[in-house]
Scaffold this motif. Sequence first.
Motif, PDB file in Angstrom:
ATOM      1  N   LEU A 105     -44.694 -23.033 -17.691  1.00 33.03           N
ATOM      2  CA  LEU A 105     -43.636 -23.806 -17.032  1.00 33.03           C
ATOM      3  C   LEU A 105     -42.269 -23.402 -17.583  1.00 33.03           C
ATOM      4  CD1 LEU A 105     -45.168 -27.407 -16.847  1.00 33.03           C
ATOM      5  CD2 LEU A 105     -45.025 -25.680 -15.047  1.00 33.03           C
ATOM      6  N   GLN A 130     -38.580 -26.976 -15.396  1.00 34.23           N
ATOM      7  CA  GLN A 130     -39.746 -27.712 -14.897  1.00 34.23           C
ATOM      8  C   GLN A 130     -40.276 -28.692 -15.951  1.00 34.23           C
ATOM      9  OE1 GLN A 130     -41.772 -23.936 -14.154  1.00 34.23           O
ATOM     10  NE2 GLN A 130     -42.080 -24.608 -12.024  1.00 34.23           N
ATOM     11  N   GLY A 134     -39.297 -33.320 -16.781  1.00 33.70           N
ATOM     12  CA  GLY A 134     -40.574 -33.085 -16.112  1.00 33.70           C
ATOM     13  C   GLY A 134     -41.703 -33.956 -16.612  1.00 33.70           C
ATOM     14  N   ARG A 161     -45.403 -33.842 -15.394  1.00 31.34           N
ATOM     15  CA  ARG A 161     -46.337 -32.780 -15.809  1.00 31.34           C
ATOM     16  C   ARG A 161     -47.349 -33.282 -16.838  1.00 31.34           C
ATOM     17  NH1 ARG A 161     -45.655 -28.114 -12.572  1.00 31.34           N
ATOM     18  NH2 ARG A 161     -43.486 -28.180 -11.899  1.00 31.34           N
TER      19      ARG A 161
END
Length: 803
Positions: A687, A691, A756, A759
């Motif tokens: 990532l 992100q 993020g 995630r």
Amino acid sequence: MRTCFIFLLTLAAPGWTSAAVPTPESVLGHKPGDDFYLATYDDALGYFQKVAASSNRIKMVNVGKTSEGRDWWIAFISSPENLAQLEHYKDMSRRLALARGIGEEQAREMSREIKPIIHIDGGLHASEVANAQHTIQLGYDLVANEQAEYQAIRQNLIVELWFSINPDGQNMVANWYRQNLGTQYEVSPLPFLYQKYVGHDNNRDGYMLNMIESRVVTKATLDTEPLVFYTHHQSAPFPGRIYLPPFNDPISSNMHPLMLRWLNLIGMTIAQDLDQHDLPGSMHQESFDVWYPGYLDNMGNFRHTISFFTETALYRYATPHFYTVDEFPEARQGLEHEMLYASPWKGGWWRLSDACRYMYRASMAVLDLAAKYHEQMQYNKYRAARDTIEKFEKEPPYAYLIPREQHDAPTAATLIEKLMLNGIEVHQSSKPDAWVILMDQPFAGLVKELFEPQKYPALAQRPYDVTGWTLPYQMDVEVHEMTTPVTDELRKGLERISSIQGLTARFNHNANASLRAVNQILAAKGNVGFEGNEIDAWGIDKAKLDSILAANHFKPVAIKEGGKPVKAARTGLYRSWQANIDEGWTRWIFEQFDFPFQNLYNGDIQAGHLHENYDVIVFPDQQADAIMKGHREGSVPERYAGGVGERGMDELRDFVKQGGAIVAFNNASLWAIEQFSLPVTNALAGLKPNQFFCSGCLVKIHLEDPKNPLVAGLSEDPIVMFERGPAFDTRADFKGTVLARYPLERSPLESGYLAGPDRLEGKAAALDVNYGKGHIILLGFRPQWRGQSHGAYKFFMNALYLR
Ligand SMILES: [Zn+2]
């Protein structure tokens, strides 16, 4: 070689110095800053003792011992008249710092009368070598130089000169350099931590005060209450020659604004002084921020001591280096003037003497400024304390209440002890049975900083260090914030305390200290049984058991056989020659909790017979490559080159197959996944920072099965420190147990900055993976971060027993 203006001036004009005071070169045989020469701490101490024997302008004071047991001395330098009144001025300084019972007029008067104390030190990052060399010359000139600049300093100020704040490290680095000088390893990295446990993290222990050095410095600082606390470092953003305040944003809103104003003024004062002395290349605001409060040289700002560091350029040790402009970053090759880089450095030789000269002038600029404006600075220190008290008389939080009966009361007591070491006033209330932190106190900003959840401001640049540290979360301590003014009734029942009194918690698995007690009982040849959260002890003298329990803040218990008997595991702790701070923190915690263990180096692992000698091997947070390969062949003396390697891996695989256990912290779990071919993947692999990004924040996870002995005593939703680590997905062929997971459909973030968060949702945070007859425990976070995250310690401590 460039001309050394200041030092030559001193030598060329004997009438300007006191002839009776020995020069550094007459004692050391070298001028501090000479090419290829580094003075050890012992050298510096020997020198200062000679200076003290020859002059009444210096007073040496022993401040305690270092981690390695070395005697630690500092120097107070001023006029003999001022030094004769040192205790009087220290007393005034402390009174002004607390502001209690001192009105406006008296504060003005005291600020005029006092000879304030200025702390300057030779740094704590021992590989940044110029720090502790420049203080030798500085000390000599402050004592012996008769020029007006030095006289004004002696007349108006008392300089508290710490020629090093890491004596052990200074000796270690200087001796390492001496031993390699002239060989191919002259500039090779030190394979040991230059502070016994935490190496470079010795600068990140400013509020937690786990290390002896941090405690000694903090205690001495509370004793003198200096106006300024200035620490030298050496990692300037290239090609800058010195990095100065103003620093980068963000900054805490819990510091008094006057601290930041003075900080910036001091930074600019140093820059103009350096330019005046033909020392170009001062840079500001380029890199480091001071969002994390734990830097030892930032902490003082919360106590209204203007505290800061500067970063002078470094090559390596005392070895000179030549730079050309085409090595500069492209944007800086044009040597254009910038608002905050007005005198670009043009390249050329960079020697230790250059770094020393920049530091020397920077220290002098601070002293010059303070010699002129000390009255105003001193009043501002008082003013900041008074403002803080008044602020929290009018606005919440008015107080914090910490119940003495809670999940892990001895850890709550540890938190209270930390506050008291930091100069925070703590009270005990009998009804309710609680510790109370009243916020109408001078250093209340620090309490708020440590207790509130951090909200990282929306800024373009990414954080440099950890962004969330909320201590009640990290330590899993129940704290209640009082949002209404403290009632007279509560106030009347309060008693100020200076140590923990009468705390007797229940001896069970909830308290981390219970495991210290268990280790002490086992070491005394007693028996211990675990059953859920309950702990039983037998086969030990009752008086002995009671004394162990009392020392750990537990009520006495009856001798009783019960639960599943446990034994201390034979534990190995992997220790890399790529000196690993996280190994040091782990080692320190093992010692603090009396876990028996052995350090395992690459050679010990490669020698095999692991299963015969160990039950558990712990791999602290480290990158896979560093574990496997270590230092490149030829870059360090041969015995320190290489890593675990294939040979070591064969032994480790056999060890686990035969029934051993490995515990891998944070990024070491990626090494384990790869090298043991575990059916686990890192959900965050690949990532990009836009992100997912987290340089350190506090996140909430959830225990899948609180009855699993590996998570015994943990809260069901513990908060852990996530720092640039992995999050796990298990493959279809996974055999083992998910110990903890991130929550589904909500951000796990509790404090700090996390880009993020989705995630992480539903990913595994801690796994117990079967491998042969043994198992591998993967912890995708920092279970013992900087000795602060007590609320997560049991994630690895529980694995250190055989059931
Ligand atoms: Zn440093």
